[in-house]
Design an enzyme around this catalytic site. Structure first.
Site, PDB file in Angstrom:
ATOM      1  N   ARG A   1       0.834  -1.202   0.000  1.00  0.00           N
ATOM      2  CA  ARG A   1       0.000   0.000   0.000  1.00  0.00           C
ATOM      3  C   ARG A   1       0.865   1.246   0.000  1.00  0.00           C
ATOM      4  O   ARG A   1       1.845   1.332   0.730  1.00  0.00           O
ATOM      5  CB  ARG A   1      -0.910   0.013   1.245  1.00  0.00           C
ATOM      6  CG  ARG A   1      -1.835  -1.188   1.235  1.00  0.00           C
ATOM      7  CD  ARG A   1      -2.867  -1.135   2.321  1.00  0.00           C
ATOM      8  NE  ARG A   1      -3.686  -2.356   2.260  1.00  0.00           N
ATOM      9  CZ  ARG A   1      -4.647  -2.657   3.122  1.00  0.00           C
ATOM     10  NH1 ARG A   1      -4.914  -1.839   4.118  1.00  0.00           N
ATOM     11  NH2 ARG A   1      -5.333  -3.774   2.974  1.00  0.00           N
TER      12      ARG A   1
ATOM     13  N   ARG B   1       2.270   0.591  10.405  1.00  0.00           N
ATOM     14  CA  ARG B   1       1.756   1.020   9.091  1.00  0.00           C
ATOM     15  C   ARG B   1       2.894   0.996   8.093  1.00  0.00           C
ATOM     16  O   ARG B   1       3.742   1.877   8.076  1.00  0.00           O
ATOM     17  CB  ARG B   1       1.168   2.426   9.210  1.00  0.00           C
ATOM     18  CG  ARG B   1       0.430   2.914   7.970  1.00  0.00           C
ATOM     19  CD  ARG B   1      -0.190   4.281   8.195  1.00  0.00           C
ATOM     20  NE  ARG B   1      -1.159   4.290   9.273  1.00  0.00           N
ATOM     21  CZ  ARG B   1      -2.432   3.896   9.154  1.00  0.00           C
ATOM     22  NH1 ARG B   1      -2.894   3.526   7.977  1.00  0.00           N
ATOM     23  NH2 ARG B   1      -3.241   3.902  10.177  1.00  0.00           N
TER      24      ARG B   1
ATOM     25  N   GLU C   1      -6.720  -1.622  15.155  1.00  0.00           N
ATOM     26  CA  GLU C   1      -7.348  -2.522  14.195  1.00  0.00           C
ATOM     27  C   GLU C   1      -6.379  -3.622  13.770  1.00  0.00           C
ATOM     28  O   GLU C   1      -5.230  -3.360  13.421  1.00  0.00           O
ATOM     29  CB  GLU C   1      -7.779  -1.721  12.965  1.00  0.00           C
ATOM     30  CG  GLU C   1      -8.358  -2.592  11.856  1.00  0.00           C
ATOM     31  CD  GLU C   1      -8.637  -1.797  10.582  1.00  0.00           C
ATOM     32  OE1 GLU C   1      -8.682  -0.562  10.651  1.00  0.00           O
ATOM     33  OE2 GLU C   1      -8.799  -2.431   9.521  1.00  0.00           O
TER      34      GLU C   1
ATOM     35  N   SER D   1     -10.555  -6.608   9.604  1.00  0.00           N
ATOM     36  CA  SER D   1     -11.744  -5.914   9.144  1.00  0.00           C
ATOM     37  C   SER D   1     -12.550  -6.931   8.346  1.00  0.00           C
ATOM     38  O   SER D   1     -12.012  -7.562   7.440  1.00  0.00           O
ATOM     39  CB  SER D   1     -11.317  -4.735   8.273  1.00  0.00           C
ATOM     40  OG  SER D   1     -12.399  -3.878   8.047  1.00  0.00           O
TER      41      SER D   1
ATOM     42  N   ARG E   1       0.650  -6.806  12.261  1.00  0.00           N
ATOM     43  CA  ARG E   1       0.042  -6.217  13.451  1.00  0.00           C
ATOM     44  C   ARG E   1      -0.138  -7.269  14.545  1.00  0.00           C
ATOM     45  O   ARG E   1      -0.073  -6.952  15.740  1.00  0.00           O
ATOM     46  CB  ARG E   1      -1.282  -5.554  13.106  1.00  0.00           C
ATOM     47  CG  ARG E   1      -1.066  -4.285  12.306  1.00  0.00           C
ATOM     48  CD  ARG E   1      -2.312  -3.430  12.176  1.00  0.00           C
ATOM     49  NE  ARG E   1      -1.969  -2.179  11.476  1.00  0.00           N
ATOM     50  CZ  ARG E   1      -2.846  -1.233  11.203  1.00  0.00           C
ATOM     51  NH1 ARG E   1      -4.113  -1.365  11.557  1.00  0.00           N
ATOM     52  NH2 ARG E   1      -2.462  -0.130  10.579  1.00  0.00           N
TER      53      ARG E   1
END
Length: 442
Positions: free
Chosen positions: A277, A292, A364, A367, A407
């Site tokens: 990303r 991130r 988070e 999801s 994560r």
RNA sequence: GGAGAGAUGGCCGAGUGGUCGAAGGCGCACGCCUGGAAAGUGUGUAGGCGGGGAACCGUCUCGAGGGUUCGAAUCCCUCUCUCUCCGCCA
């Protein structure tokens, strides 16, 4: 993507529902105006084509009867009326492209039970379909307690040595990490554990998909045309390929442009892949540590279902993701995202937020979304209902992380850290760590 | 990278300018036959779009996009993908 016929038949409901979503100003009347022009040109075009076809058929018959004079006469007549057809066809293509472009940037509509809200502060905690805070607490691991001040993951002894941001920056710049030694092995163990759990206990088919995909696949899962800036592209001949931002893209698109039979459904796919990303919109956010990154591993689950079963499948998929954290003994909560925080293609989304004691907050880690037929319409993915002859219907698609590996590594490090800088290995991971019960000890 | 062959309905496969949305087979659906099933047998069976209350009608689609033609699955061009051989290669 929406069905213009549905919008025409349910204009008020569409306007009401679409206004629940943030930053969307489109109204049904805008879309129906385009559609009116589209239908008008189709009617005119069809009439012209009908005449041309009828006359051409007569020409064939005249030629078969060797009536050359009549054939010539008919051919002259066709030539006169067919001037309109090429321009009409071009007009139809243009207005259809216009309609598709307008429809393809409208986000999916939230289900009725999704809370209204602007951002993540309006998300509400979710305890399961029939659950309460008490029943959820019994099922979910407790928050750990520490006799010392827990550190953030990159400060923990074992990570200071084997989680190397400096060397990664030399190779690739910011938002990359080099993992080494036991940390690298732990990350691999976490990925293996999760993928094995879903394939052996939850009924998902293990898939090794391509990590580079074409634009059509990205359109199918909503990354294009609106979110191009979030992706990495690489040139390929005269075209390009994108590095997948999530395995949702290849897994979901496996059923694109096909008609399945109802008996094959549900299809459940799981994959462990790197994800890429650009993080274009998040400069300056979460810059420390590996929360991130431009590249991270993730286990992804995708389900392809009938229209009737997608809501139940959503709850099931949530439970699959929760099982990962329960087995690892990681404390977490589940949030139902509000209308303003949901992704573009979702009708309803649950986020799993894992407890990070070093940060003293929930973050988070997964999801889980149900998309209805929104992506199926973009992909032309349908199924034929069993029993009496029925027209094909669009499948429903769901996707969920099960879970983000990077994560999860952070969460294991922070939750299982010891005062001396070592980290205990959760029991479920020990078989994947050659039986080790801790790493980083003296 | 070079040379060649191909892409047709849910699947297989015929079809090289007209009556072809497309033979035949498989599969599927509904009937007949049967005590029940199998076998046999009969009928039906693509999708999109538009019009219509509906029955139905029209139109588009034979990998995709353009073109030639009164008319294209069929001829021409471009692209995508698949297969075979050669080269290279983890």
């Amino acid at each position: 993507m929406f069905d213009i016929k549905w919008i025409r038949a349910n204009a008020e409901a569409f306007d009401a529902a679409v206004s629940r979503r943030k930053n969307v100003s489109v109204r049904s009347s805008d879309l129906l105006a385009i559609d009116d022009r589209r239908r008008e040109i189709i009617v005119r075009l069809n009439e012209a084509q009908e005449k041309r076809n009828a006359l051409s058929k007569q020409i064939g018959q005249a030629k078969a009867q060797k009536d050359e004079a009549k054939a010539q006469e008919l051919m002259a007549e066709v030539s006169r009326l067919k001037d309109f057809i090429p321009t009409g066809e071009a007009e139809e293509r243009a207005v259809e492209a216009e309609l598709r472009a307008a429809l393809s940037v409208i986000p999916n509509l939230a289900l009725d039970d999704v809370p209204q809200g602007d951002d993540e502060s309006d998300n509400v905690e979710y305890f399961g379909a029939n659950g309460t805070a008490e029943t959820a607490a019994r099922q979910r691991p407790a928050k750990p307690s520490f006799s010392f001040a827990p550190k953030e993951h990159y400060e923990i002894g074992v990570a200071e040595k084997d989680m190397d941001f400096e060397v990664a920056a030399k190779l690739s710049g910011s938002r990359f990490v080099v993992l080494k030694g036991q940390i690298a092995r732990l990350e691999r163990a976490i990925g293996q554990f999760m993928l094995d759990l879903h394939t052996t206990e939850h009924g998902y088919l293990e898939v090794q998909p391509p990590l580079l995909v074409r634009d059509d696949a990205l359109f199918g899962t909503n990354q294009l045309p609106k979110f191009e800036e979030d992706l990495f592209f690489t040139p390929h001949g005269d075209s390009r390929l994108a590095l997948i931002p999530t395995a949702e893209v290849p897994l979901t698109n496996m059923v694109r442009e096909s008609i399945l039979s109802e008996e094959e459904l549900p299809l459940r796919f799981a994959a462990l892949t790197p994800c890429f990303r650009s993080e274009a919109g998040s400069a300056g956010r979460d810059t420390r540590g590996m929360l991130r990154q431009h590249q991270f591993d993730k286990v992804e689950m995708v389900s392809i279902t009938t229209a009737e079963t997608s809501i139940d499948e959503h709850e099931r998929m949530l439970a699959c993701a929760e099982t990962v954290l329960q087995r690892l003994g990681l404390h977490y909560r589940v949030m139902m995202l509000c209308t303003g925080d949901m992704g573009f293609g979702a009708r309803k989304t649950y986020d799993l937020e894992v407890w990070l004691p070093g940060q003293d907050t929930y973050r988070e880690i997964s999801s889980v979304s149900v998309c209805g037929d929104f992506q199926a319409r973009r992909m032309e993915a349908r199924y034929r209902p069993s029993g009496e002859k029925q027209a094909p219907r669009y499948v429903h698609t769901l996707n969920g992380s099960g879970t983000a590996v990077g994560r999860c590594l952070i969460a294991v490090l922070e939750n299982y850290q010891q005062e001396d800088g070592s980290v205990l290995i959760p029991e479920a991971l020990q078989p994947y760590m050659g039986g080790l019960t801790s790493i980083g000890g003296k």
